[in-house]
Design a protein around this motif. Structure first.
Motif, PDB file in Angstrom:
ATOM      1  N   MET A  71      79.530  36.976 110.334  1.00  0.00           N
ATOM      2  CA  MET A  71      79.838  36.480 109.973  1.00  0.00           C
ATOM      3  C   MET A  71      79.868  36.676 108.551  1.00  0.00           C
ATOM      4  SD  MET A  71      75.585  34.560 109.239  1.00  0.00           S
ATOM      5  CE  MET A  71      75.995  32.852 110.712  1.00  0.00           C
ATOM      6  N   ASN A  72      80.447  36.139 107.803  1.00  0.00           N
ATOM      7  CA  ASN A  72      80.342  35.508 105.847  1.00  0.00           C
ATOM      8  C   ASN A  72      79.325  35.327 105.446  1.00  0.00           C
ATOM      9  OD1 ASN A  72      82.561  36.607 106.658  1.00  0.00           O
ATOM     10  ND2 ASN A  72      84.018  35.658 106.891  1.00  0.00           N
ATOM     11  N   ILE A  73      79.030  36.074 104.416  1.00  0.00           N
ATOM     12  CA  ILE A  73      77.239  35.837 103.647  1.00  0.00           C
ATOM     13  C   ILE A  73      78.013  35.352 102.596  1.00  0.00           C
ATOM     14  CG2 ILE A  73      75.155  36.506 103.580  1.00  0.00           C
ATOM     15  CD1 ILE A  73      75.145  37.499 105.436  1.00  0.00           C
ATOM     16  N   GLY A  74      77.527  34.716 101.626  1.00  0.00           N
ATOM     17  CA  GLY A  74      77.972  34.117  99.824  1.00  0.00           C
ATOM     18  C   GLY A  74      76.542  34.290  99.677  1.00  0.00           C
TER      19      GLY A  74
ATOM     20  N   PRO B 286      60.016  36.753  94.711  1.00  0.00           N
ATOM     21  CA  PRO B 286      61.256  37.235  95.394  1.00  0.00           C
ATOM     22  C   PRO B 286      60.897  37.095  96.725  1.00  0.00           C
ATOM     23  CG  PRO B 286      58.439  38.442  94.960  1.00  0.00           C
ATOM     24  CD  PRO B 286      58.705  36.771  94.705  1.00  0.00           C
ATOM     25  N   PHE B 287      62.013  37.591  97.542  1.00  0.00           N
ATOM     26  CA  PHE B 287      62.318  37.671  98.390  1.00  0.00           C
ATOM     27  C   PHE B 287      62.173  38.478  99.432  1.00  0.00           C
ATOM     28  CE2 PHE B 287      66.052  36.157  95.812  1.00  0.00           C
ATOM     29  CZ  PHE B 287      65.986  34.761  95.801  1.00  0.00           C
ATOM     30  N   SER B 288      62.278  38.609 101.350  1.00  0.00           N
ATOM     31  CA  SER B 288      61.205  38.617 102.364  1.00  0.00           C
ATOM     32  C   SER B 288      62.875  39.325 103.155  1.00  0.00           C
ATOM     33  CB  SER B 288      60.048  39.176 102.415  1.00  0.00           C
ATOM     34  OG  SER B 288      60.363  37.773 103.182  1.00  0.00           O
ATOM     35  N   GLN B 289      62.733  40.106 103.793  1.00  0.00           N
ATOM     36  CA  GLN B 289      63.930  40.891 104.553  1.00  0.00           C
ATOM     37  C   GLN B 289      63.567  39.560 105.840  1.00  0.00           C
ATOM     38  OE1 GLN B 289      65.693  44.371 104.431  1.00  0.00           O
ATOM     39  NE2 GLN B 289      65.241  44.969 106.809  1.00  0.00           N
ATOM     40  N   ARG B 290      62.596  39.345 106.050  1.00  0.00           N
ATOM     41  CA  ARG B 290      62.541  38.751 107.533  1.00  0.00           C
ATOM     42  C   ARG B 290      62.372  37.311 106.588  1.00  0.00           C
ATOM     43  NH1 ARG B 290      62.995  36.779 110.711  1.00  0.00           N
ATOM     44  NH2 ARG B 290      61.919  36.198 112.258  1.00  0.00           N
ATOM     45  N   SER B 291      62.240  36.590 105.411  1.00  0.00           N
ATOM     46  CA  SER B 291      62.693  35.360 105.228  1.00  0.00           C
ATOM     47  C   SER B 291      64.305  34.925 105.022  1.00  0.00           C
ATOM     48  CB  SER B 291      62.197  35.029 103.488  1.00  0.00           C
ATOM     49  OG  SER B 291      62.984  35.228 102.596  1.00  0.00           O
ATOM     50  N   ILE B 292      64.754  36.361 104.445  1.00  0.00           N
ATOM     51  CA  ILE B 292      66.761  35.756 104.951  1.00  0.00           C
ATOM     52  C   ILE B 292      66.997  36.028 106.234  1.00  0.00           C
ATOM     53  CG2 ILE B 292      68.278  37.778 103.904  1.00  0.00           C
ATOM     54  CD1 ILE B 292      67.028  36.416 101.698  1.00  0.00           C
ATOM     55  N   GLU B 293      66.537  36.977 106.466  1.00  0.00           N
ATOM     56  CA  GLU B 293      66.846  36.864 108.496  1.00  0.00           C
ATOM     57  C   GLU B 293      66.930  35.769 108.989  1.00  0.00           C
ATOM     58  OE1 GLU B 293      66.019  40.410 111.847  1.00  0.00           O
ATOM     59  OE2 GLU B 293      64.439  40.387 110.816  1.00  0.00           O
TER      60      GLU B 293
ATOM     61  N   MET C 158      72.158  43.767 103.721  1.00  0.00           N
ATOM     62  CA  MET C 158      73.485  45.160 104.319  1.00  0.00           C
ATOM     63  C   MET C 158      72.033  46.058 105.339  1.00  0.00           C
ATOM     64  SD  MET C 158      74.955  46.273 100.656  1.00  0.00           S
ATOM     65  CE  MET C 158      76.221  47.612 101.473  1.00  0.00           C
ATOM     66  N   ASN C 159      70.874  46.270 104.978  1.00  0.00           N
ATOM     67  CA  ASN C 159      69.675  46.449 105.675  1.00  0.00           C
ATOM     68  C   ASN C 159      69.319  45.527 107.342  1.00  0.00           C
ATOM     69  OD1 ASN C 159      68.998  47.824 103.688  1.00  0.00           O
ATOM     70  ND2 ASN C 159      67.367  46.588 103.346  1.00  0.00           N
ATOM     71  N   LEU C 160      70.322  44.164 106.890  1.00  0.00           N
ATOM     72  CA  LEU C 160      70.287  43.318 108.004  1.00  0.00           C
ATOM     73  C   LEU C 160      71.241  43.816 109.404  1.00  0.00           C
ATOM     74  CD1 LEU C 160      68.232  40.680 107.648  1.00  0.00           C
ATOM     75  CD2 LEU C 160      67.698  41.998 109.196  1.00  0.00           C
ATOM     76  N   GLY C 161      72.615  44.800 108.808  1.00  0.00           N
ATOM     77  CA  GLY C 161      73.614  44.786 109.276  1.00  0.00           C
ATOM     78  C   GLY C 161      74.709  44.104 108.380  1.00  0.00           C
ATOM     79  N   TYR C 162      74.580  43.329 107.804  1.00  0.00           N
ATOM     80  CA  TYR C 162      75.772  42.624 107.373  1.00  0.00           C
ATOM     81  C   TYR C 162      76.269  43.440 106.142  1.00  0.00           C
ATOM     82  CZ  TYR C 162      73.505  39.078 110.172  1.00  0.00           C
ATOM     83  OH  TYR C 162      72.890  38.544 111.585  1.00  0.00           O
ATOM     84  N   GLU C 163      78.262  43.516 106.770  1.00  0.00           N
ATOM     85  CA  GLU C 163      78.649  43.851 105.414  1.00  0.00           C
ATOM     86  C   GLU C 163      79.466  42.461 105.182  1.00  0.00           C
ATOM     87  OE1 GLU C 163      81.117  46.982 107.746  1.00  0.00           O
ATOM     88  OE2 GLU C 163      79.134  48.142 107.873  1.00  0.00           O
ATOM     89  N   LYS C 164      80.244  41.675 106.065  1.00  0.00           N
ATOM     90  CA  LYS C 164      80.935  40.630 104.838  1.00  0.00           C
ATOM     91  C   LYS C 164      80.254  39.838 103.859  1.00  0.00           C
ATOM     92  CE  LYS C 164      84.062  40.493 108.668  1.00  0.00           C
ATOM     93  NZ  LYS C 164      85.232  40.132 109.815  1.00  0.00           N
TER      94      LYS C 164
END
Length: 227
Positions: free
Chosen positions: A1-4, A101-108, A21-27
């Protein structure tokens, strides 16, 4: 997945980027303004865009209006500290709102939702000349030696590829067999009534007894994936 990620504050951009990036996304593509985003050659490749509502110059609302016309397959998550701006920010591309502020769970959660919804835009290659997005397909049905694709616009397309093979290919894209001779798009499933499937447009298709329970289970899983 490409994320902007489009935000005019470096700290906010880096925060979302770190979670992705912590969730494994690089693009991951970073943009400092709405203008930079709209003029970027990478815009058309984005599957998901984290977008600040309030930016100097071209606002997040302005970007949303542009993308709703030019990039309908790019899903938008608005990032804001002002809940009162949310009604204006709704649109067909917009799939969620997150607050700073953003949480990793909300991003995921946003990424998971975009992954499910992006399947609608995945194109099924019927033959070397025809490819149809999943969202345009109502159901498939066997007719003699052919598999017929029936689409929302009333058209139909035939292929010699067996229905069983199509079932294997489409299983992860929201399609479900309802008999030995038919597969439906769960997106357009309404109900089962007297051994018949009712699809959008009041289209009815026979369902075999042994598929009733699996249809129920797969539809429940499909609906849960959209939550």
């Amino acid at each position: 997945m490409n994320i902007g990620i489009c935000d005019d504050y470096l700290e906010e951009r880096n925060s979302i980027r770190k979670h992705c990036m912590n969730l494994g996304y690089e693009k991951i593509f970073l943009f400092t303004s709405g203008e930079e985003l709209l003029n970027s050659p990478d815009l058309s490749s984005l599957n998901l865009l984290f977008l600040d509502i309030e930016m100097n110059g071209v606002s997040g609302i302005d970007v949303k209006e542009r993308l709703s016309q030019s990039n309908p397959s790019t899903f938008i998550v608005f990032c804001t500290t002002h809940a009162e701006l949310m009604p204006e920010a709704f649109g067909r591309n917009v799939i969620s709102f997150i607050t700073k502020p953003f949480s990793q769970r909300s991003i995921e959660h946003c990424i998971e939702r975009a992954t499910v919804l992006s399947k609608d835009f995945y194109k099924i290659q019927i033959d070397e000349h025809i490819a149809i997005p999943c969202r345009d397909i109502l159901y498939l049905q066997t007719e003699q030696k052919y598999t017929i694709f029936h689409t929302k616009d009333g058209n139909s397309y035939s292929t010699r590829k067996p229905l069983k093979d199509w079932s294997d290919e489409l299983g992860d894209l929201g399609f479900c067999p309802v008999s030995r001779s038919a597969i439906i798009n769960l997106k357009y499933y309404h109900k089962t009534d007297n051994r018949k499937i009712i699809l959008e447009g009041n289209i009815s298709i026979p369902v075999s007894r042994r598929h009733v329970q699996s249809l129920k289970e797969q539809f429940e899983d499909y609906m849960m994936s959209l939550v």
